[in-house]
Scaffold this motif. Structure first.
Motif: not given
Length: 335
Positions: A139-159
């Motif tokens: 929804l943010c991408r459609r509305e022109g709002i930037a998405n910022v992710l702060v994460s440990n990065g510990c998820i599997n390759p597909e997600p």
């Protein structure tokens, strides 16, 4: 709020992260938020926000993305790692915390009403709420709002690939360079975090890396050098943030000394163009790679961007140095 169908489950097994919890009926995975409800996967914490704040972008920390700007930051409950020195343990290591529900539509409206052009998913671990993030980020991408992710990065390759396709900027933790420490102390896997960082870089996400330097755990010359070498292997231009630890949660080692942090930073700068120190007093300036003039000066969260200007290059607005006019490592098109 209608709850979406859970994703990344196979029956009672959650396939989101390397833990791949097989969840008994009525129980939750190790993250505390993904549930087996009467034999079916459930998301009882979808849209449950434990923190909502206006932050400087530098607090994420992001130093090379829209410097000097403000960002709407969301926190969640739970985490798929269990770092005994967690600085946000009150929300990451418990789901019994105060909060409010916000649908993706309500979140975007709130951001618009308050004048924000960017949203950070942060504080605890956002990726364990991937269904909510995907809905919000699309929804943010459609509305022109930037998405910022702060994460440990510990998820599997597909997600990982799916979420990073909607991510504009990310700060990812590289907690150490020891698989034993990741597995035995933190409850994760080094290879998974490295893979996420590689995927983010390959996807063209604006990427910065943070390592919390914990004395006696990950502060050896050999281990910090491996961190720097890995980042430099992707790009010398990726900013590396070295953050000083202080005793918290279940860890009581003495705090990181400024001298130790400075020494690691000096080593990092042998391989990386931009190494910054955090949680200690001092300046963190970004120099122009061409003439050496200060592009952005920082002391804490006080930021001066007068060394930056914008110009059109191939039809795009880019940051340039006000002194020499050369290109800069800064991205994000917001001044």
């Amino acid at each position: 709020m209608a709850l979406p169908a859970p994703r990344y489950f196979s029956g009672a097994e959650c396939l989101l992260c390397p833990r791949q919890c097989r969840i008994p009926p009525g129980a939750f995975g190790r993250c505390g938020v993904r549930q087996n409800r009467e034999g079916l996967p459930a998301l009882p914490f979808y849209g449950y926000i434990t923190a909502l704040a206006e932050d400087p972008i530098e607090k994420k920390p992001l130093y090379h993305f829209r410097p000097g700007s403000s960002i709407l930051s969301l926190g969640f409950a739970g985490c798929n790692l269990h770092c005994p020195f967690c600085q946000n343990f009150t929300i990451s290591q418990s789901t019994d915390v105060p909060g409010r529900r916000l649908s993706p539509e309500e979140l975007v409206k709130l951001a618009r009403d308050r004048g924000f052009s960017q949203i950070a998913y942060t504080y605890s671990e956002p990726l364990i709420h991937i269904e909510y993030l995907l809905d919000c980020m699309a929804l943010c991408r459609r509305e022109g709002i930037a998405n910022v992710l702060v994460s440990n990065g510990c998820i599997n390759p597909e997600p990982a690939a799916e979420i990073l396709a909607l991510t504009d900027a990310a700060n990812i933790d590289l907690k150490c360079f020891s698989n034993d420490t990741y597995e035995r102390v933190l409850g994760g896997k080094l290879g998974t975090a490295l893979g996420f960082i590689k995927t983010a870089h390959a996807a063209g996400v604006h990427l910065e890396i943070t390592t919390l330097i914990v004395p006696g755990l990950n502060d050896s010359d050999a281990e910090t050098r491996l961190c720097a070498e890995f980042i430099a292997g992707l790009s010398r231009e990726i900013p590396w943030h070295l953050s000083a630890y202080h005793p918290d949660y279940r860890w009581d080692a003495p705090p990181t000394s400024p001298a130790s942090l400075a020494q690691i930073a000096r080593m990092g700068r042998e391989q990386l163009s931009y190494v910054y120190t955090g949680n200690i007093v001092g300046e963190n300036n970004t120099p122009c790679p061409h003439c050496g003039a200060v592009l952005v000066s920082r002391r804490g969260y006080r930021v001066d961007c007068t060394g930056l200007a914008q110009k059109q290059v191939d039809g795009k607005q880019v940051y340039c140095c006000t002194k020499c006019g050369g290109g800069t490592p800064i991205s994000g098109n917001l001044l």
